[in-house]
Design a protein around this motif. Structure first.
Motif, PDB file in Angstrom:
ATOM      1  N   THR A  37      46.085  36.276  55.056  1.00  0.00           N
ATOM      2  CA  THR A  37      44.852  35.679  54.544  1.00  0.00           C
ATOM      3  C   THR A  37      45.136  34.743  53.375  1.00  0.00           C
ATOM      4  OG1 THR A  37      43.612  37.638  55.183  1.00  0.00           O
ATOM      5  CG2 THR A  37      42.593  36.198  53.568  1.00  0.00           C
ATOM      6  N   GLU A  45      34.243  34.689  48.384  1.00  0.00           N
ATOM      7  CA  GLU A  45      34.992  34.676  49.636  1.00  0.00           C
ATOM      8  C   GLU A  45      34.054  34.874  50.835  1.00  0.00           C
ATOM      9  OE1 GLU A  45      37.743  37.899  49.669  1.00  0.00           O
ATOM     10  OE2 GLU A  45      39.247  36.800  50.801  1.00  0.00           O
ATOM     11  N   SER A 101      40.288  34.309  47.815  1.00  0.00           N
ATOM     12  CA  SER A 101      41.242  35.310  48.315  1.00  0.00           C
ATOM     13  C   SER A 101      42.360  35.513  47.321  1.00  0.00           C
ATOM     14  CB  SER A 101      41.874  34.871  49.639  1.00  0.00           C
ATOM     15  OG  SER A 101      40.903  34.489  50.548  1.00  0.00           O
TER      16      SER A 101
END
Lengths: 461, 334
Positions: A25, A106, A136
């Protein structure tokens, strides 16, 4: 089995599993953001399709990261309630800030990104994925601030039987987090880079959809090469910092039983924890001293001496972590890192010469190297967390004092088995979906229809 | 007003925000199998909450995080004491979260059906269990002198708390139905209305019973405010049903949202200044003073929260504006 051991297993399994999804991610969001930005600036549809393709893989991975992350937040209260009472004053704050400052950002802007392709202007839409990428990585910062307190407690005082915060700023500038944050985040960039390089290599190997995957490969190669070099460099500095601040962890990572000056580095060793010695060692003289101090001289303290010192400071007890797992994890992490550096350097060389696509062996190596960063990440956390044994907060609270007193071993065992089974099943599903969409490749997006303003929803009618 | 009170209010606000926002997306998940007759309809139902559910869920994470930061003993006692209940919530949320992302990633009807049902269960269980948890806070659970929970999972289940769970479940289902009626058209809208009417009738009954039972089981009516709030909640629920019946879904949705706010505020104000009631000894109840972090931490967190919360509200509000249109069959992502 007792509750403490089960709680440790549960935390270990759920954390390692959660951290399979987080690193990708961290890096992939940035790669997707770069691709979409190039599309916005050049109008080149290939980059838009690339962003959508990698974005889809990003989302499949992201979903797993989110749902396993919720478990992590609840864990502290459920299994480690005494820990939560002891350090809640300090530890809760970064978790709350993480939710407020990072998770909201996010999740909100990811929702906008997923559903906003036709509703937002291209630049605004690209800004959404940049915000997701920023958030993130910001969330990684806050969680590492929390973790760093467990490794190197700062900015607190012991009062009312618990650790109370005295300096929030000291927490944010904890020397430990200044190494751990870049090391972890860059490892995430490397994970994403090799993920993209590997899947791109697969398509280059099959000569399918060459243009988007050449471009993807090039972007990822830059990120992978710079990232893996920086991870190693910062890792070296972090190791030196740990020799000074958590000597027991580093002595275990080197399986160094006796203090030595200069200290050798054992390449391999059969660790005999019970008799406090190694068998079948292959050693390089003075290398540990060099790694610790950038000099071939200098004493590195061994486990026995550190144990004696700890027993004197904290009272009788065993202060030596499980040496063999820490020792081998450390080597696994470094070997994996070196492999990634060499592979990216060689790929760069072939790329510059225009030879990469005619080297199926290298392309296959790239594809099969996708799991290597995952191994390195897991091994790295293993060193960090198992090496902290027997402390939950280094020098302040021991693991057995941290576990929830009211939660039975049966309850923990039940949830441990259930989580493990559930996570195992979801892993199969997730890999199936990732492989399916990775294989399918970049598909041209049909132009979506425009919305009619008449469809608006009013809260007042 | 000291910072302990401020943080009690902030945690209440975060839980209220969580129930208000995620309440409707739980409700949509619960209604999914009943209003979506075919795959396209189900996709439309899921996509109606597609852009929102994840950020709604963060309200829960933030409420938990704020509880940890401001009242660590509350967090520790609640989460270790309600162990199995929270575990079930976690499993449900895991399945629900991946169901959103996974269900349309494969064509097979069996695959989609499986994730749709998991989305249903994953929405129903948390809705029910949060209701059980909140009513347990005021009914009282066995908490000893050292703030440790001294009971089992079954101590959490009583007629009163199960009724609390049911009331939350039905109020959320009504909210989901109203939201779907707002966001859809044609048959789907009509079916959502029917489902919401049924859930709403149940919600009114359950909430009325819950308020009445609260008189007998808890001490929250010993003060003025909780009674006013819970009484008003019943009235807004009836107004919401009137809106639903006359097809004024917007006001209906807002009125029921107000119900959620009033119920949560009613229970939390009844709790104050306690955060968990001990059924063993009133002296052992956990209060906002016994449970709190140091004044320094509360001060730091106050600055952080008062800076960030308005920003969060602003961009989340903007999201609802961007996606204000009804869900169309042609731009589905999930």
């Amino acid at each position: 089995m007792d509750a403490l051991l089960l709680a440790r297993w549960q935390f270990g399994i759920t954390s390692v599993y959660h951290f399979l999804f987080v690193p990708l991610t961290l890096g992939l969001s940035i790669l997707v953001a770069i691709m979409e930005t190039i599309y916005v600036r050049t109008g080149d549809e290939t980059y838009k399709n690339m962003a959508r393709f990698w974005g889809r893989l990003f989302l499949i991975n992201f979903a797993m990261g989110v749902v396993t992350g919720i478990v992590q937040e609840f864990h502290f209260g459920m299994n480690w309630s005494e820990y939560s009472r002891f350090v809640g004053d300090i530890f809760g704050a970064p978790l709350a800030v993480e939710a407020l400052a990072a998770f909201f950002l996010e999740s909100t802007f990811l929702g906008l990104w997923i559903f906003g392709w036709e509703k937002l202007s291209p630049a605004l839409h690209a800004a959404c994925i940049w915000l997701v990428a920023f958030a993130s990585n910001l969330s990684a910062f806050w969680i590492l601030v929390a973790n760093s307190f467990m490794q190197e407690p700062v900015g607190f005082t012991l009062r009312n039987g618990r650790a109370e915060m005295t300096d929030f700023f000291a927490l944010l500038t904890n020397p430990h987090v200044l190494y751990q944050f870049p090391h972890t985040v860059l490892a995430g960039f490397v994970t994403a880079a090799f993920f993209v390089m590997g899947i791109s290599a697969y398509h280059l190997l099959r000569q399918s959809q060459l243009e988007p995957f050449r471009r993807s490969f090039r972007l990822a190669l830059i990120m992978g090469l710079i990232g893996s070099l920086l991870v190693a460099g910062i890792g070296h500095l972090q190791g030196q910092h740990l020799v000074a601040t958590q000597p027991m962890k580093m002595a275990a990572a080197e399986a160094l039983w006796d203090s030595a000056d200069p200290a050798p580095l054992a390449l391999v060793a059969l660790v005999d924890q019970e008799n406090q010695q190694n068998n079948l060692e292959i050693k390089i003289p003075a290398l540990t001293s060099f790694l610790a101090y950038n000099s071939f001289r200098g004493e590195v303290k061994g486990l026995k001496e550190l144990q004696a010192a700890a027993a004197e400071q904290y009272g009788p007890g065993n202060y030596i972590p499980p040496v063999a797992p820490v020792f081998w994890s450390f080597r696994l992490m470094i070997a994996a890192g070196l492999w990634l550096i060499l592979l990216s350097l060689y790929s760069l060389y072939l790329w510059r010469k225009g030879l990469l696509e005619s080297r199926p062996l290298v392309l296959k190596a790239l594809l099969w190297s996708i799991p290597i960063p995952y191994l390195a990440n897991t091994a790295g956390w293993f060193v960090a967390e198992v090496g902290r044994y027997p402390w939950i907060v280094y020098g302040l609270q021991r693991l057995e004092a941290a576990v929830s007193p009211g939660v039975s071993a049966t309850a923990i065992l039940t949830t441990l088995v259930a989580f493990t089974l559930l996570y195992g099943l979801l892993a199969v599903v997730d890999v199936y979906l990732l492989a399916k969409y990775a294989r399918q490749g970049v598909v041209e997006q049909p132009p979506a229809g425009k919305m009619h303003p008449s469809g608006e929803v009013s809260l007042w009618i | 007003m000291d910072l302990n009170i401020l943080w009690f209010i902030l945690v209440t606000v975060l839980f209220t925000g969580f129930f208000f926002l995620e309440g409707f997306d739980y409700g949509v998940g619960i209604l999914l199998p009943f209003v979506g007759r075919n795959d396209l309809e189900r996709r439309m139902v899921i996509n109606s909450i597609g852009p929102f559910w994840d950020s709604n869920e963060v309200w829960m994470l933030t409420a938990g995080g704020a509880m940890f930061a401001a009242f660590p003993h509350w967090y520790a006692t609640l989460f270790s004491g309600f162990y199995l209940a929270l575990f079930l919530i976690l499993v449900a949320l895991i399945l629900r979260g991946v169901a959103f992302e996974f269900r349309s990633k494969d064509e097979k009807p069996a695959w989609r059906n499986l994730w749709d049902w998991l989305l249903f269960v994953g929405s129903l269980l948390p809705a029910l269990l949060w209701g059980v948890a909140i009513t347990n806070l005021i009914r009282g659970v066995p908490i000893d002198a050292r703030m440790q929970f001294a009971g089992t999972f079954f101590d959490l289940l009583s007629p009163y708390t199960l009724l609390g769970g049911l009331a939350f479940l039905l109020v959320f289902t009504l909210q989901g139905g109203l939201f779907l009626a707002l966001k859809s058209e044609g048959e789907l809208k009509e079916r959502s209305r029917q489902a919401a009417l049924r859930a709403g009738a149940g919600a009114a009954l359950a909430l009325l019973l819950l308020v009445i039972m609260s008189y007998g089981v808890t001490d929250i009516f010993s003060r003025f405010l909780p009674g006013i709030l819970l009484g008003s909640a019943f009235i807004t629920l009836l107004l919401s049903l009137a809106g639903l019946y006359t097809r004024r879904y917007g006001p209906g949705f807002l009125m029921n949202g107000l119900t959620v706010i009033l119920v949560t505020a009613g229970f939390f104000s009844g709790l104050f200044p306690r955060v968990m009631v001990s059924s063993l000894n009133p002296e052992w109840s956990i209060t906002i003073y016994r449970a709190a972090s140091s004044p320094y931490t509360l001060k730091v967190m106050t600055v952080v929260a008062l800076t960030l919360v308005p920003i969060v509200l602003a961009y989340q509000g903007w999201t609802y504006w961007v996606f204000r249109q009804r869900v169309k069959a042609r731009d589905l992502e999930y």
